[in-house]
Design a protein around this motif. Sequence first.
Motif, short mmCIF file in Angstrom:
data_model
loop_
_atom_site.label_atom_id
_atom_site.label_comp_id
_atom_site.label_asym_id
_atom_site.label_seq_id
_atom_site.Cartn_x
_atom_site.Cartn_y
_atom_site.Cartn_z
N GLU A 151 -9.19 -2.90 8.58
CA GLU A 151 -8.10 -1.93 8.59
C GLU A 151 -7.44 -1.87 9.96
OE1 GLU A 151 -9.03 1.78 6.46
OE2 GLU A 151 -8.59 2.72 8.37
N HIS A 181 -6.13 11.12 -2.36
CA HIS A 181 -6.58 10.84 -0.99
C HIS A 181 -7.65 11.86 -0.60
CE1 HIS A 181 -5.83 9.76 3.38
NE2 HIS A 181 -5.90 8.58 2.79
N HIS A 182 -8.05 11.83 0.68
CA HIS A 182 -9.14 12.74 1.09
C HIS A 182 -8.79 14.22 0.90
CE1 HIS A 182 -10.27 9.00 2.88
NE2 HIS A 182 -9.71 9.17 4.06
N PHE A 193 0.87 -1.16 0.00
CA PHE A 193 0.00 0.00 0.00
C PHE A 193 0.91 1.22 0.00
CE2 PHE A 193 -4.40 0.97 2.20
CZ PHE A 193 -4.86 1.51 1.01
N PHE A 213 -9.34 0.61 -5.24
CA PHE A 213 -9.55 0.71 -3.79
C PHE A 213 -10.21 2.05 -3.50
CE2 PHE A 213 -7.78 -1.00 0.36
CZ PHE A 213 -8.33 -0.04 1.17
N TRP A 253 -5.26 13.67 6.93
CA TRP A 253 -5.66 13.78 8.33
C TRP A 253 -4.88 14.85 9.08
CZ3 TRP A 253 -10.13 12.07 9.64
CH2 TRP A 253 -10.69 11.00 8.93
N TYR A 256 -5.78 3.44 -5.43
CA TYR A 256 -6.66 3.90 -4.36
C TYR A 256 -7.24 5.23 -4.83
CZ TYR A 256 -7.63 6.38 0.09
OH TYR A 256 -8.19 7.11 1.10
N TRP A 283 -0.59 7.25 7.71
CA TRP A 283 -0.35 6.46 6.49
C TRP A 283 0.71 7.11 5.60
CZ3 TRP A 283 -3.03 1.87 5.80
CH2 TRP A 283 -4.10 1.66 6.68
N CYS A 328 -5.40 -4.31 5.81
CA CYS A 328 -4.35 -3.31 5.57
C CYS A 328 -3.86 -2.74 6.88
CB CYS A 328 -4.83 -2.22 4.61
SG CYS A 328 -6.23 -1.25 5.15
N ARG A 332 -15.82 -0.14 -0.33
CA ARG A 332 -15.94 1.04 0.54
C ARG A 332 -16.75 2.18 -0.06
NH1 ARG A 332 -10.33 1.98 3.88
NH2 ARG A 332 -10.05 -0.15 4.61
N HIS A 370 0.80 5.27 0.36
CA HIS A 370 0.08 6.52 0.62
C HIS A 370 1.04 7.67 0.37
CE1 HIS A 370 -3.23 4.27 2.39
NE2 HIS A 370 -3.88 5.38 2.64
N ASP A 387 -12.32 4.69 -1.14
CA ASP A 387 -12.31 4.92 0.31
C ASP A 387 -13.44 5.87 0.69
OD1 ASP A 387 -11.50 4.48 2.85
OD2 ASP A 387 -9.64 5.61 2.75
C1 GLC Z 1 -8.74 5.06 6.44
C2 GLC Z 1 -8.07 6.40 6.53
C3 GLC Z 1 -7.28 6.71 5.32
C4 GLC Z 1 -6.53 5.57 4.74
C5 GLC Z 1 -7.36 4.31 4.68
C6 GLC Z 1 -6.58 3.09 4.25
O1 GLC Z 1 -9.90 5.11 5.68
O2 GLC Z 1 -9.01 7.43 6.70
O3 GLC Z 1 -6.39 7.75 5.61
O4 GLC Z 1 -6.18 5.90 3.45
O5 GLC Z 1 -7.90 4.07 5.92
O6 GLC Z 1 -7.35 1.95 4.30
#
Ligand code: GLC
Length: 437
Positions: A258, A108-109, A39, A222, A55, A151, A282, A273, A247, A41, A224
Amino acid sequence: MGKRTRAVAPMAGSAAEPPFERTTHPDAQWFGNAGLGLFVHWGISSVDRGIDLSWGMMADKPWGGGTITPEQYFALAPRFSPRHYEPDRWLAAAREAGFAYAVMTAKHHDGFALWPSAHGHFGVRQHLQGRDLVRPFVEACRRQGLRVGLYYSPPDWFWHRHHMSFRYGSTGAPGREHLGLRHEPLSCVAPEPAGFDDDFRAYVRGQALELLTAYGNIDVLFFDGGPAALSVNEIRQLQPGIVINPRAHGEGDYLTPECEMPARPLPGWWELCEIWPPSCGWGYSDRYPGSSHREYRTVGWLLSRFVRVRSWGGNYLINCGPMADGRMPRTYYQRLRELGAWMGHSGESLLGTQAGPYPEVGTVPITVRGTTWYLHVGLGHQGPIRVRGAARAPRAVRLQRTGEPVRWRFLRGVLTLEPSIYVWTGLDDVFAIEWGG
Ligand code: GLC
């Protein structure tokens, strides 16, 4: 549901059915027994080196970790410049250590797209002269013989930045006020204007379509979170052999626990994960001791987790964060070399194996290949190494690492191994039991 039918292969690990129908496409079946995935990130948070990906801009996270304001966070984007991006080097090292697939955060977010998306206003198109960081990853996966995973987070805090709170779990009540872009208290979160949500869905859909059409075959998607701006069927029309996590849609091909080992084998395909460095983040950071991606947990630790997952028939997706310049920390390569050395003698006990019997019949985790059972003894195991309920005595028992025979006793269906005190390495010491035909 097109090609998808309810065809749940009987699993040694579990009798229960998964909560959704998974793909039966032949190109996707590798995932059921994929083994080890990497994985990755990665994003602009790595510029700061003190915060987690996305985050880092959220105040009052119950799990801790560094915090900066969203305004400061988004301002990292122009400083993100991966001069030494070397996905081939990351992935070659992973491949040699036994990894079968890799999954990288295309977005990512935080909303920063690592590819030059035509949708939205935040990503490499705006900040890196359109340099595509996804394509080199995808191509390196293929060159190194790894399955390609992307992802993608539909939740997007840049898109929503004026219409959300940046305090974790805020309610607006005194002491739990919402926080804005400078972490200033807000009396309320500004409501979304008319059409905002439709635009957002169109944006998510547009981005997902780009990832599904511009990079050739994608093996794993993937998600999220939601919204699921395109259906599972639409995705499969574009990528018939793809494997999708649930998800976004609440359905897909596998379950994704997770950072917490399930209490028992999960039904169907599943993947745990976790984060390899001893960090709650991450993404790469190294400014705080105790949450640094410069350190990695030991290979003994990784194996203890991977063994448990394999003995229950799952896959293990272990996370590493590249630095802002696109390199992986030195410890990453060191650990992969150590893991590769272990795989060299004992990898066959985990890769391409089946789950052990469940309910469990051993005092240690068991994996199975044909008529061979592998017993995994990790650091800290105490008490006998035993299998009960065996129909007959084994043909042979050997220490996997060296091939040397190991003493055993068989009494009333109970096999007890009696290895010499010299065999323990503190990693995963594997004993192969050959039951014969
Ligand atoms: C959670 C976290 C995120 C991460 C993910 C990985 O959803 O919010 O930061 O990418 O887990 O599974």
